[in-house]
Design a protein around this motif. Structure first.
Motif, PDB file in Angstrom:
ATOM      1  N   ASN A 208       0.861  -1.182   0.000  1.00 39.08           N
ATOM      2  CA  ASN A 208       0.000   0.000   0.000  1.00 39.08           C
ATOM      3  C   ASN A 208       0.896   1.229   0.000  1.00 39.08           C
ATOM      4  N   ILE A 209       0.797   2.039  -1.057  1.00 39.01           N
ATOM      5  CA  ILE A 209       1.750   3.132  -1.282  1.00 39.01           C
ATOM      6  C   ILE A 209       1.016   4.466  -1.322  1.00 39.01           C
ATOM      7  N   HIS A 210       1.434   5.397  -0.473  1.00 39.48           N
ATOM      8  CA  HIS A 210       0.878   6.759  -0.484  1.00 39.48           C
ATOM      9  C   HIS A 210       1.975   7.725  -0.909  1.00 39.48           C
ATOM     10  N   LEU A 211       1.691   8.498  -1.958  1.00 38.05           N
ATOM     11  CA  LEU A 211       2.645   9.459  -2.503  1.00 38.05           C
ATOM     12  C   LEU A 211       2.003  10.837  -2.541  1.00 38.05           C
ATOM     13  N   SER A 212       2.783  11.869  -2.192  1.00 40.72           N
ATOM     14  CA  SER A 212       2.205  13.212  -2.218  1.00 40.72           C
ATOM     15  C   SER A 212       3.289  14.282  -2.323  1.00 40.72           C
ATOM     16  N   THR A 213       2.948  15.344  -3.052  1.00 37.76           N
ATOM     17  CA  THR A 213       3.780  16.554  -3.083  1.00 37.76           C
ATOM     18  C   THR A 213       3.055  17.700  -2.381  1.00 37.76           C
ATOM     19  N   LEU A 214       2.004  17.366  -1.633  1.00 40.60           N
ATOM     20  CA  LEU A 214       1.144  18.389  -1.037  1.00 40.60           C
ATOM     21  C   LEU A 214       1.289  18.501   0.469  1.00 40.60           C
ATOM     22  N   GLU A 215       2.040  17.612   1.094  1.00 35.35           N
ATOM     23  CA  GLU A 215       2.093  17.575   2.555  1.00 35.35           C
ATOM     24  C   GLU A 215       3.465  17.128   3.030  1.00 35.35           C
ATOM     25  N   ASP A 216       3.826  17.597   4.202  1.00 35.88           N
ATOM     26  CA  ASP A 216       5.042  17.139   4.872  1.00 35.88           C
ATOM     27  C   ASP A 216       4.638  16.217   6.013  1.00 35.88           C
ATOM     28  N   ILE A 217       4.995  14.968   5.929  1.00 36.45           N
ATOM     29  CA  ILE A 217       4.727  14.029   7.010  1.00 36.45           C
ATOM     30  C   ILE A 217       5.979  13.198   7.258  1.00 36.45           C
ATOM     31  N   LYS A 218       5.999  12.479   8.373  1.00 38.21           N
ATOM     32  CA  LYS A 218       7.075  11.524   8.604  1.00 38.21           C
ATOM     33  C   LYS A 218       6.840  10.323   7.698  1.00 38.21           C
ATOM     34  N   ASN A 219       7.864   9.934   6.979  1.00 38.60           N
ATOM     35  CA  ASN A 219       7.727   8.861   6.003  1.00 38.60           C
ATOM     36  C   ASN A 219       8.313   7.561   6.538  1.00 38.60           C
ATOM     37  N   PHE A 220       7.498   6.518   6.495  1.00 39.76           N
ATOM     38  CA  PHE A 220       7.889   5.217   7.031  1.00 39.76           C
ATOM     39  C   PHE A 220       7.661   4.116   6.006  1.00 39.76           C
ATOM     40  N   ALA A 221       8.442   3.058   6.155  1.00 35.24           N
ATOM     41  CA  ALA A 221       8.155   1.776   5.517  1.00 35.24           C
ATOM     42  C   ALA A 221       7.876   0.788   6.640  1.00 35.24           C
ATOM     43  N   VAL A 222       6.706   0.170   6.613  1.00 34.51           N
ATOM     44  CA  VAL A 222       6.330  -0.818   7.623  1.00 34.51           C
ATOM     45  C   VAL A 222       6.135  -2.157   6.918  1.00 34.51           C
ATOM     46  N   ILE A 223       7.012  -3.099   7.221  1.00 43.76           N
ATOM     47  CA  ILE A 223       6.946  -4.438   6.636  1.00 43.76           C
ATOM     48  C   ILE A 223       6.241  -5.346   7.642  1.00 43.76           C
ATOM     49  N   ASN A 224       5.063  -5.811   7.301  1.00 41.88           N
ATOM     50  CA  ASN A 224       4.236  -6.603   8.214  1.00 41.88           C
ATOM     51  C   ASN A 224       4.332  -8.088   7.879  1.00 41.88           C
ATOM     52  N   GLY A 225       4.868  -8.861   8.832  1.00 37.87           N
ATOM     53  CA  GLY A 225       4.944 -10.307   8.669  1.00 37.87           C
ATOM     54  C   GLY A 225       4.000 -11.008   9.622  1.00 37.87           C
ATOM     55  N   LYS A 226       3.918 -12.328   9.517  1.00 42.35           N
ATOM     56  CA  LYS A 226       3.017 -13.096  10.393  1.00 42.35           C
ATOM     57  C   LYS A 226       3.464 -13.052  11.850  1.00 42.35           C
ATOM     58  N   ARG A 227       4.775 -12.884  12.086  1.00 43.09           N
ATOM     59  CA  ARG A 227       5.294 -12.901  13.456  1.00 43.09           C
ATOM     60  C   ARG A 227       5.636 -11.521  14.000  1.00 43.09           C
ATOM     61  N   GLY A 228       5.798 -10.548  13.113  1.00 46.73           N
ATOM     62  CA  GLY A 228       6.214  -9.235  13.601  1.00 46.73           C
ATOM     63  C   GLY A 228       6.289  -8.210  12.483  1.00 46.73           C
ATOM     64  N   ARG A 229       6.924  -7.069  12.797  1.00 50.28           N
ATOM     65  CA  ARG A 229       7.020  -5.964  11.844  1.00 50.28           C
ATOM     66  C   ARG A 229       8.430  -5.397  11.838  1.00 50.28           C
ATOM     67  N   ILE A 230       8.791  -4.775  10.724  1.00 48.95           N
ATOM     68  CA  ILE A 230      10.022  -3.995  10.641  1.00 48.95           C
ATOM     69  C   ILE A 230       9.621  -2.587  10.226  1.00 48.95           C
ATOM     70  N   ILE A 231       9.998  -1.608  11.057  1.00 50.77           N
ATOM     71  CA  ILE A 231       9.595  -0.220  10.817  1.00 50.77           C
ATOM     72  C   ILE A 231      10.846   0.627  10.597  1.00 50.77           C
ATOM     73  N   THR A 232      10.868   1.341   9.483  1.00 52.27           N
ATOM     74  CA  THR A 232      12.023   2.174   9.144  1.00 52.27           C
ATOM     75  C   THR A 232      11.555   3.548   8.714  1.00 52.27           C
ATOM     76  N   GLU A 233      12.042   4.572   9.376  1.00 55.38           N
ATOM     77  CA  GLU A 233      11.748   5.942   8.963  1.00 55.38           C
ATOM     78  C   GLU A 233      12.793   6.383   7.938  1.00 55.38           C
ATOM     79  N   ASN A 234      12.344   7.152   6.952  1.00 55.97           N
ATOM     80  CA  ASN A 234      13.242   7.615   5.881  1.00 55.97           C
ATOM     81  C   ASN A 234      14.058   6.449   5.313  1.00 55.97           C
TER      82      ASN A 234
END
Length: 299
Positions: A208-234
């Motif tokens: 699920n990808i959200h792209l924008s040139t209209l707003e400043d937000i903190k940008n993250f990649a959240v990888i969701n697995g069956k056992r856990g998640r990996i969260i990376t900012e920038n």
């Protein structure tokens, strides 16, 4: 004798492998105001010198984002049998990707798009850990890239899409099965300003990808697995990340390298080993991104 020439705004140090030399010089019209004609004259000079004294010249071209006709400039370099590493190369869809790689193959030259997301130390580490099953089978990637651009720009797909698309393709490690564009916001001139996209892969992973040139937000990649998640900012240039399994948090860190040195070193190794395309970011990877660009363009 080594003849050096440059169509450049700045240069990177020469990389040496087994006493062979692959020197990438930079072309950037915005700083030096070099025209394609000027580039052609320098390329012809270098070509003539190499014909005069074989093996005296090993110069490859790094072309940065430019206001000129980038496609024509790349073809010009390939016409003189120069290997090319190019920033923001394939932003006009699948047809251009296929055309440019075919042209490079015809000229027996190496061609690569500069996408450092795939080779940053942290992202390589995350990718390796995912393959060990640390968070279980990956089901969903939620990822954003939003930054407010007030000055003139070329649209959300050309300005910001490349990082999240490259990242999701890297983590998915699978071909795209389908692309669903749920929304695109355009201005009165038809320029795309934001987009929301769902990419489904052959291995059943969804991005699920959200792209924008209209707003400043903190940008993250959240990888969701069956056992856990990996969260990376920038995520495109990060040194730290967190693996979360239940209530446990495992910090990850990896010192980042200079982005130009890392990509040029990778391209140099490819060139010196006689590869036509990069095994990390080649034709297939460029096509994956181009398919999404085409889907948004046609929405």
């Amino acid at each position: 004798l080594t003849v050096k020439f440059s169509v450049m705004a700045y240069s990177i140090e020469i990389k040496n492998f087994n006493d062979r030399k692959a020197q990438f010089t930079f072309y950037q019209s915005g700083e030096l105001n070099k025209s394609t004609q000027d580039a052609g004259e320098l390329l012809k000079f270098a070509h003539d010198m190499q014909m005069y004294k074989p093996n005296s010249l090993e110069v490859e071209l790094y072309i940065t984002k430019t206001d000129e006709d980038q496609k024509s400039l790349i073809k010009l370099c390939l016409d003189y049998h120069k290997n090319v590493l190019c920033e923001y190369l394939f932003l006009n869809g699948v047809a251009e990707v296929e055309e440019m790689y075919a042209y490079a193959k015809e000229k027996n030259c190496f061609l690569m798009e500069d996408q450092t997301v795939s080779i940053t130390p942290l992202n390589r580490k995350i990718n390796r850990m995912i393959r060990t099953g640390i968070i279980g089978q990956i089901k969903v990637i939620d990822i954003t890239y939003a930054v407010k651009l007030e000055n003139k720009h070329e649209g959300v797909m050309k300005e910001v899409a490349i990082y999240p698309l490259t990242y999701t393709n890297l983590i998915a490690n699978s071909s795209i099965k389908s692309i669903q564009v749920s929304s695109v916001e355009r201005n009165d001139e038809g320029l795309d300003l934001s987009a929301d996209i769902k990419v489904s892969y052959e291995n059943d992973l969804i991005a699920n990808i959200h792209l924008s040139t209209l707003e400043d937000i903190k940008n993250f990649a959240v990888i969701n697995g069956k056992r856990g998640r990996i969260i990376t900012e920038n995520y495109w240039d990060a040194e730290t990340s967190n693996i979360i399994i239940g209530v446990d948090i495992m910090p990850l860190s990896e010192r980042k390298e200079d982005r130009y040195e890392s990509i040029i070193e990778h391209a140099s190794v490819c060139v010196l080993n006689g590869l036509a395309v990069s095994p990390v970011y080649g034709l297939n990877e460029s096509l994956q991104v181009a398919k999404v660009i085409d889907a948004v363009k046609n929405y």
